[in-house]
Design a protein around this motif. Structure first.
Motif, short mmCIF file in Angstrom:
data_model
loop_
_atom_site.label_atom_id
_atom_site.label_comp_id
_atom_site.label_asym_id
_atom_site.label_seq_id
_atom_site.Cartn_x
_atom_site.Cartn_y
_atom_site.Cartn_z
N PHE A 1 12.08 -9.43 16.26
CA PHE A 1 13.40 -9.72 16.42
C PHE A 1 13.87 -8.66 17.53
N SER A 2 13.61 -7.28 17.23
CA SER A 2 14.15 -6.39 18.19
C SER A 2 13.32 -6.12 19.60
N SER A 3 12.02 -6.13 19.32
CA SER A 3 11.20 -5.91 20.76
C SER A 3 10.96 -7.29 21.40
N TRP A 4 11.27 -8.20 20.74
CA TRP A 4 10.78 -9.47 21.63
C TRP A 4 12.15 -10.46 21.75
N TYR A 5 12.56 -11.07 20.42
CA TYR A 5 13.64 -11.87 20.56
C TYR A 5 15.09 -11.39 21.34
N VAL B 1 2.78 -11.18 28.93
CA VAL B 1 3.99 -10.35 29.26
C VAL B 1 3.34 -8.90 29.14
N GLY B 2 2.54 -8.56 28.18
CA GLY B 2 1.86 -7.21 27.99
C GLY B 2 0.97 -6.75 29.11
N GLY B 3 0.38 -7.78 29.71
CA GLY B 3 -0.83 -7.51 30.72
C GLY B 3 0.01 -7.39 32.26
N VAL B 4 1.35 -8.03 32.16
CA VAL B 4 2.06 -7.75 33.52
C VAL B 4 2.59 -6.24 33.45
N ARG B 5 2.98 -5.86 32.20
CA ARG B 5 3.72 -4.43 31.62
C ARG B 5 2.82 -3.64 32.01
N THR B 6 1.56 -3.71 31.66
CA THR B 6 0.44 -2.74 31.83
C THR B 6 0.21 -2.38 33.10
N ILE B 7 0.10 -3.44 34.01
CA ILE B 7 0.02 -3.20 35.66
C ILE B 7 1.10 -2.49 36.02
N ARG B 8 2.33 -2.82 35.74
CA ARG B 8 3.36 -2.09 36.15
C ARG B 8 3.39 -0.45 35.70
N LEU B 9 2.81 -0.29 34.53
CA LEU B 9 2.64 1.22 34.10
C LEU B 9 1.61 1.79 34.85
N GLN B 10 0.61 0.98 34.92
CA GLN B 10 -0.69 1.81 35.84
C GLN B 10 -0.20 2.15 37.41
N PHE C 1 6.22 -21.65 28.31
CA PHE C 1 6.79 -20.68 27.94
C PHE C 1 6.83 -19.70 29.20
N ASN C 2 6.74 -20.51 30.55
CA ASN C 2 6.87 -19.73 31.71
C ASN C 2 8.34 -19.16 31.73
N PRO C 3 9.53 -20.03 31.41
CA PRO C 3 10.78 -19.15 31.59
C PRO C 3 10.70 -17.96 31.05
N VAL C 4 10.40 -17.67 29.52
CA VAL C 4 10.41 -16.35 29.14
C VAL C 4 9.60 -15.39 29.63
N LYS D 1 11.25 -14.12 32.68
CA LYS D 1 12.41 -13.18 32.71
C LYS D 1 11.73 -12.06 31.88
N MET D 2 10.77 -11.81 31.22
CA MET D 2 10.58 -10.72 30.47
C MET D 2 9.75 -9.77 31.51
N CYS D 3 9.05 -10.43 32.53
CA CYS D 3 8.47 -9.54 33.44
C CYS D 3 8.92 -9.27 34.87
N ASN D 4 10.23 -10.00 35.17
CA ASN D 4 10.82 -9.97 36.03
C ASN D 4 9.93 -10.47 37.25
N LEU D 5 9.62 -11.78 37.29
CA LEU D 5 8.74 -12.42 38.21
C LEU D 5 9.57 -13.34 39.10
N SER D 6 9.03 -13.46 40.23
CA SER D 6 9.97 -14.57 41.13
C SER D 6 9.03 -16.00 40.97
N SER D 7 7.83 -15.98 40.42
CA SER D 7 7.02 -17.22 40.22
C SER D 7 5.83 -16.96 39.55
N ILE D 8 5.44 -17.99 38.94
CA ILE D 8 4.02 -18.29 38.34
C ILE D 8 3.36 -19.41 38.85
#
Length: 884
Positions: free
Chosen positions: A661-665, A746-755, A776-779, A782-789
């Motif tokens: 709920f808190s971390s994802w939803y 989402v976790g993979g993209v966030r890891t790249i941002r961090l690294q 689930f592309n819309p999610v 949004k969660m990764c701030n992507l322009s496209s998939i």
């Protein structure tokens, strides 16, 4: 309703508890709903709240609140136990400080002082339970010596006597020399002690050059010796057959008896027999018709009963009046002086202590009242063994079975004044009658004696009172007045009760006996399930105790962390039947969870709602996903509760709120900075919050009430306490599995941002090589701030990639990174995986390893090789793309 910036338990708890009481939410009367009943294990009136109470009553409150929210008629009956020995000791101690001895008072005057003490202290623990949030029906508060319970106890004694199950006789009992009363086997605590083993010389009568050496841990009891026993098969002592020996110092001539009870391997193979002061010796005494010499006064000092011959030494005569342990030291020295001590050795043995006064008990022959247990035990044993009545965890069935199959008659009399006085009336010419009152006893006495002139004052009531447990074994019945008024509306509705929550340490004292009385007086079990809690220990595994100073003050913990924080912390570490390693950090974790809930609520309630904007696609998906996640958790919790795995139930909802709920939803639906949220998503989120608060309420009643009241406008008399528990509508596990893949992306993209140190505000692209579920592309966008998939056949230059299952995802980095630095990193990682792959190949090429290793191990190594090769391929492609 205005919500404070921080959660303050002190402001919330008292307010809502009073609100619950004022609205009568805890009250129960019989109606057409399914009853759910718990009777509290009555704490002693001497008690104050300790960690065991905290755990036990938190569990009961969780069960009762959940049942109430499931639409059942929840009835939790509170009460206290008069605790004969413990309370009498407290009163005696208080009087001693005033210079008053119990022996100087009449029974009536002493009981005045005892009732006064009870009125002052007896309700303390029940008041403290309110601070914990216990939702008992306080109007039903009972006391084991109140009118209804007392009348029940006396009626049962008379009934069992008339059935031939209660009898009076001289038996070996456990005697407490401080409390001056018998105690049951279950009230004796055995402790390992460093003792001494004394080897004593018993001379053969008429043959002073011959002797037998006998080892004992209690040389003082030689004063009561009436025989020496050897094994008839022991060749060492064949010469003693038909002989007599002389008791050292006492010079009493006693027979040598032969019995295979004696262990030839223990000590010297000889046994001194003291029938008045050892249970096994008592059995031998009965078998061989030996005299008994009781050398102890009730207070553990020595009487003069052992001075029975002219040959006794002057030293031995001087022992009268000495304390038993003082005598042990003195008699050992006198034996040494007289040359009657062969040797003394160090010895480890178990010594029985009175549970209440903590002094060593003394086996002692005493006239007592007993209850025959064999007939009562059979239906109570069958019920548990056949799982008609269930134990959680089931391991306690064997403990129960062993005790019930070896059950002894219950010594039910105690030499005390505080308690239920035994309803036996002695007659002037001898004999007695049994009746509930002296008025009822008189006509029986006249019939018994044939003396119509007898008066009430001619009858003398037994001085003893009944064992405390003789009242509490009737607790589930007497709370609904089932003994005095059989078949009344309440006993028919509430009995059998639903669940009993208790510690395994009183499985014999209380649980087994309640089951017996249930079958005897209601012809059925007193409860359907017994949930055994573990002991609360410190983080080093030690039992909590005042002497160790390792037991925190529960009220201090509530003041520091709030009742919800303490409840949560306890339950996170409380698997059924296993001991709880308590650490105050758990309460801190509970408080942090409170804060998490509070802050999430403030976040949601702080959003501006615009009913003119459409619901974003990401929010639509998020709502669908979380509804399924919620239904799955409800299903898991129902399964956990059905097996009394309360810690698993609380962990399920804890993870649901904190992680899903808190971390994802909330992240998926959160509007942009200073942007409004659409009405549909907002209302769905409030509904989810409502469900989450309801699921959490049994565990954390105060914060959930506070937030539930603030969630939407409420009327006076509304409460989460009586709101319905959410029900599961089923869920699609395959859908949830696919969503888990989206979370990994989402976790993979966030890891790249961090690294790569790429700020979240930088918009990225995501490229896919392989199969991908676009649902689930819309999610993800949004969660990764992507322009496209986009789906790709090969990676572009300057892309960083990661694998999710067998699909590769890459993020083109372009000018966002330093190409040379990135190549160096990738080459270093490539070298590592190539080396790792080589080591696995080498292992799999080893015929000896492959021939001996289990199939699972071989399979695991092959998987490691495949994973390494997949990673190597991805790294080589990334390097090639960067070099273009």
């Amino acid at each position: 309703m205005e919500i404070a910036s921080k959660f303050d338990p002190a402001e919330v708890e008292g307010k809502w508890y009073q609100y619950w009481l004022d609205n009568g939410f805890f009250k129960s009367v019989p109606d057409n709903r399914e009853p759910y009943t718990i009777v509290i294990p009555p704490p002693n009136v001497t008690g104050v709240l300790h960690m065991g109470h905290m755990l036990n009553n938190t569990i009961q409150d969780i069960l009762i609140r959940r049942a109430r929210m499931m639409g059942k008629n929840a009835c939790w009956v509170p009460g206290t136990d008069h605790a004969s020995i413990a309370t009498e000791a407290k009163v005696v101690d208080r009087l001693a400080k005033q210079g008053i001895k119990k022996s100087d008072l009449t029974r009536e005057k002493f009981l005045e002082y005892a009732w006064e003490w009870k009125e002052e202290h007896g309700g303390i623990i029940l008041q403290q339970l309110r601070q914990l949030g216990a939702s008992c029906d306080w109007d039903r508060t009972a006391f084991t010596m109140d009118e209804v319970r007392s009348k029940s106890v006396i009626k049962v004694f008379v009934d069992l006597y008339e059935k031939g199950l209660i009898y009076r006789g001289v038996r070996m009992v456990n005697w407490d020399p401080q409390a001056l009363t018998a105690v049951s086997d279950e009230e004796v605590i055995y402790k390992e002690e460093h003792s001494k083993l004394y080897y004593l010389r018993y001379k053969v009568a008429g043959e002073e050059d011959k002797e037998i050496i006998i080892a004992t841990t209690r040389p003082e009891t030689i004063l009561g010796d009436t025989a020496v026993c050897v094994n008839p098969n022991d060749p060492r002592y064949a010469f003693l057959k038909g002989k007599k020996v002389i008791v050292p110092l006492v010079n009493r001539v006693i027979p040598v008896i032969q019995d295979d009870y004696v262990d030839m391997e223990f000590g010297t193979g000889g046994l001194k027999v003291t029938p008045a002061h050892d249970v096994n010796d008592y059995v031998l005494g009965e078998k061989y018709n030996l005299p008994t010499i009781d050398i102890f006064n009730d207070n553990g000092t020595i009487n003069d009963s052992y001075i029975d011959n002219d040959q006794i030494t002057a030293e031995a005569k001087s022992y009268v009046g000495m304390d038993r342990f003082e005598l042990r030291r003195k008699i050992a020295a006198d034996l040494e002086q007289a040359g009657l001590m062969e040797k003394v050795e160090d010895y480890e043995n178990k010594v029985g202590y009175s549970e209440r006064t903590h002094v060593p008990i003394e086996p002692k022959l005493s006239m007592q009242w007993f209850l025959k247990m064999d007939r009562l035990a059979k239906p109570a044993l069958d019920a548990v063994m056949d799982d008609e009545l269930k134990f959680y965890p089931t391991k306690f069935k064997n403990t129960y079975r062993h005790w019930m199959e070896n059950i002894k008659d219950w010594c039910i009399s105690r030499q005390l004044w505080w308690g239920h006085r035994i309803p036996v009336y002695y007659l002037p010419e001898g004999g007695f009658v049994v009746a509930a009152t002296v008025e009822e006893a008189l006509p029986l006495a006249k019939i018994h004696t044939g003396n119509e002139q007898l008066r009430i004052e001619d009858l003398r009531q037994d001085e003893d009172c009944l064992d405390t447990w003789f009242s509490s074994w009737l607790w589930p019945i007497s709370l609904f007045d089932g003994i005095n008024n059989p078949g009344n509306e309440e006993i028919n509705y509430y009995y059998p009760t639903s669940d009993l929550v208790t510690g395994p340490d009183i499985i014999f004292f209380w649980v087994a006996r309640m089951i017996m009385s249930g079958y005897e007086y209601e012809q059925e079990m007193p409860f359907k399930n017994v949930y055994f809690t573990g002991l609360v220990r410190d983080k080093q595994g030690r039992k909590m105790s005042k002497s160790l100073g390792n037991s925190p003050d529960p009220l201090g913990l509530i003041n520091a962390y709030g009742a919800d924080g303490v409840r949560m912390g306890l339950m996170l570490a409380a698997p059924a039947g296993n001991d709880i390693p308590f650490d105050e950090a758990l309460c801190e974790q509970g408080r942090n969870f409170n804060n998490k809930i509070w802050n999430a609520f403030r976040l949601v309630k702080g959003w501006q709602v615009d009913d003119t904007i459409e619901q974003p696609e990401a929010s639509t998906i998020a709502i669908q996903w979380f509804k399924m996640q919620l239904d799955k958790t409800i299903t898991e919790m129902e399964e956990s509760f059905s097996k009394y795995r309360l810690n698993e139930a609380i962990m399920s909802v804890y993870k649901l709120f904190w992680d899903e709920f808190s971390s994802w939803y909330l992240e998926m639906i959160k509007p942009g900075y200073e942007q409004p949220i659409d009405k549909a998503t907002y209302e769905a989120t409030l509904n989810f919050f409502d469900s989450l608060l309801r699921l959490l309420h049994p565990f954390m009643p105060f914060i959930t009430e506070e937030l539930w009241q603030a969630l939407s406008p409420r009327k006076e008399g509304e409460s989460i306490t009586i709101a319905r528990m959410p029900e599961s509508n089923g869920f699609d596990q395959e859908y949830l599995n696919y969503f888990d893949i989206a979370k990994e992306i989402v976790g993979g993209v966030r890891t790249i941002r961090l690294q790569k140190n790429i700020p979240n505000k930088e918009t990225l692209e995501l490229q896919v090589l392989g199969d991908h579920n676009a649902s689930f592309n819309p999610v993800i966008l949004k969660m990764c701030n992507l322009s496209s998939i986009s789906l790709m056949q090969e990676k572009v230059a300057g892309a960083s990639s990661f694998l999710v299952r067998t699909t590769e995802y890459s993020v083109p980095l372009g000018t966002l990174i330093n190409v040379e630095e990135e190549l160096a990193k990738l080459n270093e990682e490539l070298a590592y995986y190539q080396g790792f792959r080589q080591s696995v190949i080498k292992k799999l090429s080893n015929e000896s390893f492959v021939g001996k290793a289990p199939a699972k191990v071989i399979e695991m190594e092959r998987k490691k090789q495949a994973d390494a090769e997949s990673k190597i391929k991805s790294l080589e492609e990334s390097i090639a793309a960067l070099k273009k």
